[in-house]
Scaffold this active site. Sequence first.
Site, mmCIF file in Angstrom:
data_model
loop_
_atom_site.group_PDB
_atom_site.id
_atom_site.type_symbol
_atom_site.label_atom_id
_atom_site.label_comp_id
_atom_site.label_asym_id
_atom_site.label_seq_id
_atom_site.Cartn_x
_atom_site.Cartn_y
_atom_site.Cartn_z
ATOM 1 N N CYS A 102 17.303 45.540 -10.496
ATOM 2 C CA CYS A 102 18.419 46.409 -10.834
ATOM 3 C C CYS A 102 17.937 47.295 -11.971
ATOM 4 O O CYS A 102 17.375 46.817 -12.947
ATOM 5 C CB CYS A 102 19.621 45.578 -11.280
ATOM 6 S SG CYS A 102 20.852 46.611 -12.097
ATOM 7 N N LYS A 114 2.130 4.672 1.525
ATOM 8 C CA LYS A 114 2.096 5.217 2.884
ATOM 9 C C LYS A 114 1.695 6.688 2.777
ATOM 10 O O LYS A 114 2.468 7.521 2.288
ATOM 11 C CB LYS A 114 3.465 5.059 3.548
ATOM 12 C CG LYS A 114 3.460 5.450 5.013
ATOM 13 C CD LYS A 114 4.751 4.975 5.696
ATOM 14 C CE LYS A 114 4.710 5.197 7.186
ATOM 15 N NZ LYS A 114 4.690 6.618 7.551
ATOM 16 N N ASP A 142 0.948 10.432 3.668
ATOM 17 C CA ASP A 142 1.555 11.374 4.601
ATOM 18 C C ASP A 142 0.484 12.315 5.143
ATOM 19 O O ASP A 142 0.309 13.439 4.674
ATOM 20 C CB ASP A 142 2.648 12.166 3.875
ATOM 21 C CG ASP A 142 3.588 12.841 4.856
ATOM 22 O OD1 ASP A 142 3.452 12.597 6.074
ATOM 23 O OD2 ASP A 142 4.443 13.615 4.401
ATOM 24 N N GLU A 201 0.852 -1.197 0.000
ATOM 25 C CA GLU A 201 0.000 0.000 0.000
ATOM 26 C C GLU A 201 0.886 1.245 0.000
ATOM 27 O O GLU A 201 1.983 1.206 0.546
ATOM 28 C CB GLU A 201 -0.853 0.046 1.292
ATOM 29 C CG GLU A 201 -1.631 -1.210 1.565
ATOM 30 C CD GLU A 201 -2.349 -1.175 2.926
ATOM 31 O OE1 GLU A 201 -2.415 -0.093 3.551
ATOM 32 O OE2 GLU A 201 -2.841 -2.232 3.347
ATOM 33 N N LYS A 216 10.531 3.382 3.227
ATOM 34 C CA LYS A 216 10.566 4.850 3.111
ATOM 35 C C LYS A 216 11.129 5.281 1.761
ATOM 36 O O LYS A 216 11.938 4.578 1.157
ATOM 37 C CB LYS A 216 11.457 5.432 4.220
ATOM 38 C CG LYS A 216 11.006 5.074 5.617
ATOM 39 C CD LYS A 216 9.750 5.792 6.018
ATOM 40 C CE LYS A 216 10.080 7.199 6.510
ATOM 41 N NZ LYS A 216 8.880 7.871 7.032
ATOM 42 N N CYS A 261 23.149 47.083 -6.866
ATOM 43 C CA CYS A 261 23.249 45.813 -7.588
ATOM 44 C C CYS A 261 24.616 45.178 -7.347
ATOM 45 O O CYS A 261 25.648 45.834 -7.535
ATOM 46 C CB CYS A 261 23.031 46.054 -9.074
ATOM 47 S SG CYS A 261 23.299 44.583 -10.065
ATOM 48 N N CYS A 265 23.390 46.524 -17.105
ATOM 49 C CA CYS A 265 23.956 45.629 -16.085
ATOM 50 C C CYS A 265 24.416 44.352 -16.787
ATOM 51 O O CYS A 265 23.652 43.736 -17.529
ATOM 52 C CB CYS A 265 22.882 45.314 -15.049
ATOM 53 S SG CYS A 265 23.394 44.086 -13.849
ATOM 54 N N CYS A 268 26.539 45.322 -10.951
ATOM 55 C CA CYS A 268 26.977 46.557 -11.613
ATOM 56 C C CYS A 268 27.016 47.766 -10.689
ATOM 57 O O CYS A 268 27.476 48.829 -11.093
ATOM 58 C CB CYS A 268 26.092 46.851 -12.819
ATOM 59 S SG CYS A 268 24.436 47.399 -12.356
ATOM 60 N N TYR A 309 -7.151 1.932 6.055
ATOM 61 C CA TYR A 309 -6.180 0.871 5.785
ATOM 62 C C TYR A 309 -6.013 -0.189 6.869
ATOM 63 O O TYR A 309 -5.199 -1.081 6.714
ATOM 64 C CB TYR A 309 -4.812 1.463 5.466
ATOM 65 C CG TYR A 309 -4.321 2.507 6.466
ATOM 66 C CD1 TYR A 309 -4.061 2.172 7.784
ATOM 67 C CD2 TYR A 309 -4.116 3.819 6.053
ATOM 68 C CE1 TYR A 309 -3.623 3.129 8.684
ATOM 69 C CE2 TYR A 309 -3.669 4.782 6.944
ATOM 70 C CZ TYR A 309 -3.424 4.433 8.264
ATOM 71 O OH TYR A 309 -3.000 5.373 9.150
#
Length: 667
Positions: free
Chosen positions: A426, A114, A116, A112, A314, A408, A431, A411, A226
């Site tokens: 910027c 798992k 969460d 099955e 897991k 910046c 730049c 630049c 389950y």
Amino acid sequence: MDLFKQKIEKLRRKINEANYNYYILDNPTISDAEYDSSMRELQQLEESSPQYKTADSPTQRVGASPLTKFNTVTHRIPLLSLDNAMDEAEVIEFVSRVHKALPGEQVEFVAEPKIDGLAVELVYENGIFVSGSTRGDGITGEDITQNLKTIRSIPLQLRSNQHPIPSLLEVRGEVYMDRNDFERLNEQQLAEGKPAFANPRNSAAGSLRQLDSRITATRTLSIFCYAPGSCEGFSFETHIEFLQTLPLWGFRINPLIKLCKTTDELIDYYRSIETKRDTISYDIDGVVFKVNSIGQQQTLGIKSRSPRWAIAGKFKAKQEITQILNIEASVGRTGAITPVAHLQPVQIGGVTVSNATLHNQDEIDRKDIRVGDWVVIQRAGDVIPQVVKVITERRNGAEKPYRIPAECPVCGSHIIRPEGEAKHRCQNMNCPAQIKGRIQHFVSKRAMNIDGLGDRLIEQMVDSGLIHSVADIYFLKKDDLAALERMADKSAQNVINAIDASRETTLARFIYALGIPNVGEHMGKVMEREFKDLETLIAADYERLEAVEGIGPIVARAIRDFFDEENNQQTVNRLLEGGVSIAKSKTGTQDERFAGKTFVFTGTLTQFTRDEAKEIVEKKGGKASSSVSNKTDYVVVGENPGSKATKAKKLGVTIINEEEFLDFVNK
Ligand code: IVH
């Protein structure tokens, strides 16, 4: 029987059936509208005949009055936990242990996903849902009956038509929230100024543990069942038999459950579910393998708190904990600044992660992320890793808050956060972080339209240091280009010709080409119509800009910010020095198809006078002339055209009649 009662029962059956088909069988049978109207009718009948109200009525799913606290319940049979197998080898070891304890026996397993979410227990007495609780510590949990009742996929009464109803039935399962519903809930939370949930599991837990079940009722939760708890009045030989009976009673089971006969099948299942992980609409953190035979389960027994007959396989973690070593502002191709956290490298899901995006300043502030913080990092698919949350418990006081710098990092120009935007930017169009993207846009067809300056050539020119700014394009010499690798003399000349041809332009195109944030082609035209020339536009202050119809505060601010940046002012001046010439706009709407085009009218015009024709053309940005030459773009012929039409034909000038001209004008 009372007619009211009959009607109430009929409606309940109809709604329960609809719920079952929708939530358990995933096969809707009635429309939402019909469902809603039946529900309303039932509510009204129950209001007018309260003596027929029962706890298992589908109307009871809306939540009840808030509690002051949850009562504690002791589970009749403790809820066990599962041992973990961290990889395939550990699953194989589990199978060997099972075989060793059952010498010579055939063993089947149920596999099955798992889920969460949150483990819960549902208790049914004589087919009626009487109480439900959280797992808690496995021995005692919290009574969350009212909250569980709001979940549509939990039956309030068992279906009795296909299987006998036991006197007592406890069913265990996992309550979870679909990822889509989680995203939607978070958007809503943020819109209401409330904190977002870190993941679907937390949002399911937060929703289920509301003292006010009316709030739970607004959240979209679901369940997969389950495992059995305490049962009286029935028994099963195998786990799969139990699972297959659950839907007959009205419970929802996971569609990916599979009976496996060999170790290879278990390993295949483990791999295939992990591969599917991101395509499933809810979070799973592994698979569970359970010995199928209940008799064998009993032989194997339990050690401390987990059964010897089951194991959780897991998945590789998608979240890990690590430390933020530094935060840096990274400048994107459009000038947008993204703060990036540099992390102590950590393995997440088999990949080494050393950077995570922090998105923008608001996100940093909202999560209170500081340099030196220990954080939970998450990686999903190909998405850039993100910080889920800060582990504030691990702070030692040395952590430093972070602010996006005012200059910046690439630049040194100003960084500004434009009004209404989440990202800082910027402002310097030259730049180096932005320059290639800027040039690509600048030369594109609808901007300055410099044919022949393709992406590869731009790359080559910037990388070799030939150009640093869009203005440099207009100072290029043929020999500069010809010196580039793979550039033939003729191609270099073609590029120079294309650059030449682009010098004559319109204000609309020029503005668009500059690539001011939020200023597209249309805004370019609006600006041209309003300001006519570049000097007037540059001189306009914020108020003047904002007063223009079609220009809002965001665009007005963006234009001001752009021209206030000294680098950009200089670039504009250099573009003009380089020979870019912006046609002075006439009153009226500039039309691309007319801009700079010369029209000659000849013959007797029947639809308009010659002066009217001239006015139309000029309003649209074209020129009307009285004599045909090779500079003429169109000759419009009326009745009895004379020598001008003949000359036009000879020169190959496009000839159109009055109708075609009007079509052209009105298109
Ligand atoms: S069976 C004795 N099956 O995993 C067996 N648990 O680590 C007890 N879980 O507390 C649980 N999906 O919250 C089982 N298909 C599944 C499951 C599952 C998720 C959770 C459950 C349990 C935890 C054990």
